[in-house]
Motif scaffolding. Structure first.
Motif, PDB file in Angstrom:
ATOM      1  N   TRP A 246      53.862   3.348  76.469  1.00  0.00           N
ATOM      2  CA  TRP A 246      52.523   2.875  76.133  1.00  0.00           C
ATOM      3  C   TRP A 246      51.542   4.034  76.000  1.00  0.00           C
ATOM      4  O   TRP A 246      50.345   3.845  76.074  1.00  0.00           O
ATOM      5  CB  TRP A 246      52.016   1.900  77.211  1.00  0.00           C
ATOM      6  CG  TRP A 246      52.680   0.571  77.101  1.00  0.00           C
ATOM      7  CD1 TRP A 246      52.310  -0.452  76.292  1.00  0.00           C
ATOM      8  CD2 TRP A 246      53.822   0.128  77.803  1.00  0.00           C
ATOM      9  NE1 TRP A 246      53.164  -1.507  76.455  1.00  0.00           N
ATOM     10  CE2 TRP A 246      54.107  -1.179  77.379  1.00  0.00           C
ATOM     11  CE3 TRP A 246      54.655   0.714  78.756  1.00  0.00           C
ATOM     12  CZ2 TRP A 246      55.175  -1.911  77.870  1.00  0.00           C
ATOM     13  CZ3 TRP A 246      55.716  -0.017  79.245  1.00  0.00           C
ATOM     14  CH2 TRP A 246      55.962  -1.316  78.798  1.00  0.00           C
TER      15      TRP A 246
ATOM     16  N   ARG B  19      56.233   4.610  81.530  1.00  0.00           N
ATOM     17  CA  ARG B  19      54.837   4.463  81.088  1.00  0.00           C
ATOM     18  C   ARG B  19      54.550   5.200  79.786  1.00  0.00           C
ATOM     19  O   ARG B  19      53.584   4.905  79.100  1.00  0.00           O
ATOM     20  CB  ARG B  19      53.879   4.890  82.192  1.00  0.00           C
ATOM     21  CG  ARG B  19      54.012   6.317  82.621  1.00  0.00           C
ATOM     22  CD  ARG B  19      53.230   6.553  83.909  1.00  0.00           C
ATOM     23  NE  ARG B  19      53.462   7.874  84.435  1.00  0.00           N
ATOM     24  CZ  ARG B  19      54.527   8.220  85.135  1.00  0.00           C
ATOM     25  NH1 ARG B  19      55.462   7.353  85.403  1.00  0.00           N
ATOM     26  NH2 ARG B  19      54.655   9.453  85.579  1.00  0.00           N
TER      27      ARG B  19
ATOM     28  N   ALA C 104      50.232   2.550  82.153  1.00  0.00           N
ATOM     29  CA  ALA C 104      50.690   1.581  81.158  1.00  0.00           C
ATOM     30  C   ALA C 104      49.885   0.294  81.284  1.00  0.00           C
ATOM     31  O   ALA C 104      49.524  -0.323  80.275  1.00  0.00           O
ATOM     32  CB  ALA C 104      52.183   1.305  81.351  1.00  0.00           C
TER      33      ALA C 104
ATOM     34  N   LEU D 148      54.754   0.370  85.754  1.00  0.00           N
ATOM     35  CA  LEU D 148      53.669  -0.171  84.936  1.00  0.00           C
ATOM     36  C   LEU D 148      52.305   0.272  85.464  1.00  0.00           C
ATOM     37  O   LEU D 148      51.396   0.577  84.698  1.00  0.00           O
ATOM     38  CB  LEU D 148      53.766  -1.698  84.927  1.00  0.00           C
ATOM     39  CG  LEU D 148      52.858  -2.474  83.996  1.00  0.00           C
ATOM     40  CD1 LEU D 148      53.177  -2.149  82.537  1.00  0.00           C
ATOM     41  CD2 LEU D 148      53.031  -3.965  84.246  1.00  0.00           C
TER      42      LEU D 148
END
Length: 161
Positions: A16, A13, A93, A80
């Protein structure tokens, strides 16, 4: 894939900008535990395949591949969706990609996918272990009928004790 899944969950993560306070915790807990389970699964699968090379054909089932793929997929989603904290605010993310209004969904999905990731990883380990034991028994000349008879005898002795 075991190591890639564990690293993704622990550090993915951050790609991002959503890597925060939980990264260290995941690096010493969730990531290594998942990697260990998946590596043990791989180890028993490899042992079973080596027995196949020696003429014993127990065969890893296709479901083993499906369970592993599902585990990796869930690990990808978990990495994610898993929330983290940066400077007192929740991030993920998923929220970094779609906006902060999906943070609640991200956290909710993370719980489910985290549980499923481990459940599927453990299932892959149990499948691999079971098929390795079956191949090992076949190499020793113990087929399903012989095993059933041995288990029946064992249960008689357990009853007597």
């Amino acid at each position: 894939m075991a190591l890639a899944s564990a690293l993704w969950i622990s550090l993915g993560r951050s790609l991002w900008g959503a890597g925060g306070e939980l990264q260290l915790i995941f690096l010493i807990s969730f990531g290594p535990a998942l990697a260990l389970i998946l590596l043990l699964s791989f180890s028993y699968s490899l042992k079973e395949l080596r027995l196949q090379e020696k003429g014993v054909r127990a065969g890893l089932p296709q479901v083993m591949s499906l369970v592993l793929l599902a585990s990796w997929f869930m690990a990808g989603l978990f990495g994610l969706w898993v929330p983290d904290r940066i400077e007192g605010r929740n991030v993920s993310a998923f929220a970094a990609l779609l906006g902060p209004e999906v943070m609640g969904l991200s956290a909710a999905f993370a719980n489910t996918t985290g549980i499923l990731t481990f459940a599927l990883a453990i299932a892959s380990l149990l499948l691999a272990l079971g098929h390795y034991r079956r191949a090992r028994d076949l190499r020793r000349g113990i087929d399903s009928q012989v095993r059933e008879e041995l288990e029946r005898q064992e249960s008689i002795y357990d009853f007597i004790d």
